[in-house]
Design a protein around this motif. Structure first.
Motif, mmCIF file in Angstrom:
data_model
loop_
_atom_site.group_PDB
_atom_site.id
_atom_site.type_symbol
_atom_site.label_atom_id
_atom_site.label_comp_id
_atom_site.label_asym_id
_atom_site.label_seq_id
_atom_site.Cartn_x
_atom_site.Cartn_y
_atom_site.Cartn_z
ATOM 1 N N LEU A 1 42.754 59.109 56.089
ATOM 2 C CA LEU A 1 41.586 58.242 56.011
ATOM 3 C C LEU A 1 41.985 56.784 55.843
ATOM 4 O O LEU A 1 41.420 55.890 56.483
ATOM 5 C CB LEU A 1 40.687 58.671 54.849
ATOM 6 N N GLY A 2 42.949 56.543 54.960
ATOM 7 C CA GLY A 2 43.368 55.169 54.715
ATOM 8 C C GLY A 2 43.908 54.504 55.961
ATOM 9 O O GLY A 2 43.574 53.347 56.268
ATOM 10 N N ILE B 1 38.480 62.322 61.986
ATOM 11 C CA ILE B 1 39.266 61.287 61.309
ATOM 12 C C ILE B 1 40.130 61.861 60.195
ATOM 13 O O ILE B 1 41.140 61.275 59.807
ATOM 14 C CB ILE B 1 38.332 60.187 60.749
ATOM 15 N N HIS B 2 39.760 63.023 59.692
ATOM 16 C CA HIS B 2 40.524 63.649 58.610
ATOM 17 C C HIS B 2 41.742 64.419 59.117
ATOM 18 O O HIS B 2 42.491 64.975 58.310
ATOM 19 C CB HIS B 2 39.613 64.591 57.806
ATOM 20 N N ARG B 3 41.948 64.451 60.427
ATOM 21 C CA ARG B 3 43.087 65.159 61.004
ATOM 22 C C ARG B 3 44.148 64.169 61.480
ATOM 23 O O ARG B 3 43.828 63.094 61.991
ATOM 24 C CB ARG B 3 42.643 65.992 62.209
ATOM 25 N N ASN B 4 45.419 64.541 61.352
ATOM 26 C CA ASN B 4 46.479 63.725 61.944
ATOM 27 C C ASN B 4 46.977 64.398 63.224
ATOM 28 O O ASN B 4 46.541 65.493 63.593
ATOM 29 C CB ASN B 4 47.622 63.485 60.952
ATOM 30 N N ARG B 5 47.914 63.761 63.902
ATOM 31 C CA ARG B 5 48.341 64.235 65.222
ATOM 32 C C ARG B 5 48.978 65.621 65.171
ATOM 33 O O ARG B 5 48.755 66.457 66.059
ATOM 34 C CB ARG B 5 49.316 63.234 65.849
ATOM 35 N N GLU B 6 49.778 65.876 64.157
ATOM 36 C CA GLU B 6 50.429 67.178 64.052
ATOM 37 C C GLU B 6 49.401 68.285 63.843
ATOM 38 O O GLU B 6 49.512 69.381 64.410
ATOM 39 C CB GLU B 6 51.450 67.169 62.920
ATOM 40 N N GLU B 7 48.395 68.014 63.026
ATOM 41 C CA GLU B 7 47.343 69.003 62.824
ATOM 42 C C GLU B 7 46.602 69.281 64.127
ATOM 43 O O GLU B 7 46.266 70.428 64.444
ATOM 44 C CB GLU B 7 46.371 68.506 61.760
ATOM 45 N N ILE B 8 46.343 68.217 64.909
ATOM 46 C CA ILE B 8 45.637 68.388 66.187
ATOM 47 C C ILE B 8 46.483 69.219 67.161
ATOM 48 O O ILE B 8 45.974 70.097 67.873
ATOM 49 C CB ILE B 8 45.306 67.012 66.785
ATOM 50 N N GLY C 1 36.502 60.986 51.986
ATOM 51 C CA GLY C 1 36.199 61.494 53.315
ATOM 52 C C GLY C 1 34.764 61.962 53.456
ATOM 53 O O GLY C 1 33.976 61.959 52.509
ATOM 54 N N GLY C 2 34.428 62.408 54.653
ATOM 55 C CA GLY C 2 33.043 62.737 54.962
ATOM 56 C C GLY C 2 32.560 64.074 54.458
ATOM 57 O O GLY C 2 31.378 64.250 54.187
ATOM 58 N N HIS C 3 33.454 65.053 54.329
ATOM 59 C CA HIS C 3 33.012 66.391 53.923
ATOM 60 C C HIS C 3 32.427 66.410 52.514
ATOM 61 O O HIS C 3 31.597 67.265 52.199
ATOM 62 C CB HIS C 3 34.182 67.373 54.005
ATOM 63 N N ALA C 4 32.848 65.471 51.684
ATOM 64 C CA ALA C 4 32.356 65.450 50.302
ATOM 65 C C ALA C 4 30.861 65.173 50.237
ATOM 66 O O ALA C 4 30.211 65.509 49.232
ATOM 67 C CB ALA C 4 33.110 64.402 49.487
ATOM 68 N N TYR C 5 30.291 64.573 51.288
ATOM 69 C CA TYR C 5 28.866 64.228 51.271
ATOM 70 C C TYR C 5 27.975 65.417 51.611
ATOM 71 O O TYR C 5 26.750 65.330 51.470
ATOM 72 C CB TYR C 5 28.599 63.082 52.246
ATOM 73 N N GLY C 6 28.561 66.511 52.081
ATOM 74 C CA GLY C 6 27.780 67.719 52.325
ATOM 75 C C GLY C 6 26.714 67.578 53.379
ATOM 76 O O GLY C 6 25.664 68.233 53.306
#
Length: 558
Positions: free
Chosen positions: A54-55, A185-192, A357-362
């Motif tokens: 995120l940062g 946005i919460h994913r990086n390239r390796e995760e993708i 991040g966005g998931h915390a907003y539910g």
């Protein structure tokens, strides 16, 4: 190996099969995921990789936006114009919607009205079923995420393939979006890379995490979908009431493919997305790209009006979605949230969003604007709070009220004021509660103490005991219940050695025969007595005895 479309075989609420990143829970309601913001944020703060992702992403977007906004000498005038247009739309919304319907219909389109998510999903599902297809392609759309359209189609046996790269990543991972503009946005390239190899089915076996390779793999995967699709579903950034024209802006070209190749196009649009005229559209086509992607203009801006014989889709359906918007419109203060053009600038500058991040907003609407929109769209009657049992009631408190979101908003939505308005609404809803909560009891006790000078002075003296609990480090790290609710997530600074009252008394002790404050001014005199700057100053000797000074140690200043 067959292609995994990211479509849950079970209704949201049950974990899907393990993927490369483990099971990801899905909610039954896209605007209400279950956990309160404090609970979800506490879990998110423990994810160091998430904070790094995120940062990096938000700082990059902020820098790009600042550069292109700085090039526009009349940026503030553009913001004023955008705000004025949106205000005019809210004031005349019923008439503008009717005008839009007339113009879309006159150009061969079909307009449907949907009160809520259930109606909208039913309308879209029936149109797709009437075409006899079991697969559709989709353009990125917040409105369809809001109503859970993909899941409704899946229950009817229809596979909806997201064609926006970030949305495709989220769908393949069986995940939820965490940003309005950059859902992954919460994913990086390796995760993708891992997601593509595990879930895409036709990804190259030697795929690396190089951005170009990832993009090419997605392009090859989606190209076959575009060419085979008979039905496409989109949202709309804007609808022009005077002409019946719809607009979609995007950066990848997938939208252009979906809007031109299929035989049937279905667009789901929130009723607030209107602009009165083409001239008004010009304002937003300058504001939106700079505020969202940090670009001077969007690479792809697609405009269409109804049906054009022999060119593009030959059947067009427009679904106008309410789903709580008229309720928000009835709130004289909250209606300003409907000005939002979904640029996500407020998310990128928010210190709270950047850390959790966005998931915390539910909700599919995260960040500062989501903390306003979600309670408004899911609330009861205008002016009524949601109540403690509703997790969305905690969203207006997911902010420091620093004001960065207001400064960044291209249509000048005063988000901090809206958050305070919604907080007040929740407080007012609790005033008639017969059984007070721990917070209520604490506030009432504080009111009793602070209402009397003597009681307040005693409380100050008693607080000095906290220095003993704090020890040498100067922080109280653990307190018994109910005070443990504070120290479980925060350190409490030890009280200062000297209270302000004691310092004031020592610093301004009255001389013999005088008083401390005279008639209201330290050192005597009256408020109207102002020394003449031209008069000679007194040279009377001062006492050689040392006087007490204001606390200077960092420990005392706390």
């Amino acid at each position: 190996m067959s292609t995994f479309l990211g479509l849950p075989t079970r209704r949201r609420g049950t974990p899907t099969t393990d993927g490369p990143l483990g099971p990801v829970p899905h909610p039954d309601e896209p605007l209400r995921w279950g956990a309160t913001f404090p609970e979800a944020a506490r879990a998110a703060l423990g994810d160091a990789q998430l904070r790094r992702n995120l940062g990096h992403a938000t700082s990059t977007i902020r820098a790009k936006r600042a550069a292109v906004v700085g090039e526009v000498s009349d940026w503030e005038a553009l913001r004023d114009a955008g705000s004025a247009v949106k205000g005019r739309v809210m004031a005349d919304l019923p008439a503008l919607l009717e005008r839009l319907e007339q113009n879309v219909t006159a150009r061969g389109g079909v307009v449907h009205w949907a009160r809520d998510a259930t109606e909208a999903n039913r309308i879209v599902t029936e149109i797709v079923q009437a075409k006899g297809v079991d697969e559709v392609v989709k353009v990125k759309s917040m409105a369809t995420q809001e109503i859970g359209l993909n899941e409704a189609l899946a229950e009817a046996g229809i596979a909806a393939t997201e064609t926006d790269l970030a949305e495709l990543i989220v769908q393949l991972a069986d995940d939820m979006p965490s940003h309005i503009l950059v859902p992954a946005i919460h994913r990086n390239r390796e995760e993708i890379r891992r997601i593509f190899l595990e879930r895409m089915g036709d990804a190259p076996a030697d795929l690396t995490d190089a951005p170009r390779e990832l993009a090419m793999a997605a392009r090859a995967h989606l190209r076959r979908k575009f060419l085979a699709a008979k039905v496409a579903i989109s949202g709309a950034n804007f609808g022009v009431a005077d002409t019946g024209t719809l607009a979609v802006v995007e950066s990848e070209g997938n939208g252009r493919m979906c809007l031109t190749l299929p035989e049937t196009l279905i667009t789901v649009m929130g009723i607030e997305k209107l602009v009165p005229t083409y001239d008004d559209l010009e304002v937003f086509l300058q504001l939106l790209p700079r505020s969202s992607t940090g670009e001077r203009m969007n690479p792809y801006t697609s405009l269409w009006t109804g049906v054009t014989p022999g060119d593009g889709p030959q059947e067009f359906h427009l679904v106008l979605l309410d789903n709580g918007r008229t309720r928000a419109l009835a709130d004289d203060v909250g209606r300003a949230a409907l000005h939002c053009i979904r640029c996500s600038a407020c998310l990128n500058v928010c210190p709270v969003y950047e850390r959790v991040g966005g998931h915390a907003y539910g909700s599919v609407y995260p960040g500062p604007i989501g903390a306003v929109l979600t309670p408004l769209l899911t609330g009861g009657a205008p002016g009524e709070g949601l109540g403690h049992d509703d997790p969305n009631a905690s969203l207006p408190y997911a902010s420091t009220l620093c004001g960065a979101c207001f400064d960044a908003c291209p249509v000048k939505i005063d988000i901090p004021s809206l958050l305070v308005h919604l907080r007040a609404r929740e407080v007012d809803a609790d005033r008639d509660r017969t059984v007070p909560s721990g917070w209520d009891a604490a506030m009432r006790a504080a009111s009793v103490v602070m209402a009397d000078a003597g009681r307040f002075a005693l409380a100050e003296k008693a607080a000095v005991v906290g220095r003993v609990v704090a020890g040498r480090k100067g922080y109280v790290r653990r307190l018994p219940p109910p005070l443990s609710a504070w120290t479980s997530s925060r350190d409490l600074p030890a009280p200062a050695r000297q209270t302000f009252r004691d310092w004031w008394r020592d610093e301004h002790e009255a001389p013999p025969g005088g008083n401390v404050l005279g008639d209201g001014v330290p050192g005597g005199g009256t408020p109207s007595t102002v020394p003449d700057s031209s008069a000679p100053t007194s040279t009377a000797p001062t006492s050689s005895a040392p006087t007490s000074s204001a606390p200077t140690s960092s420990e005392d200043e706390r």
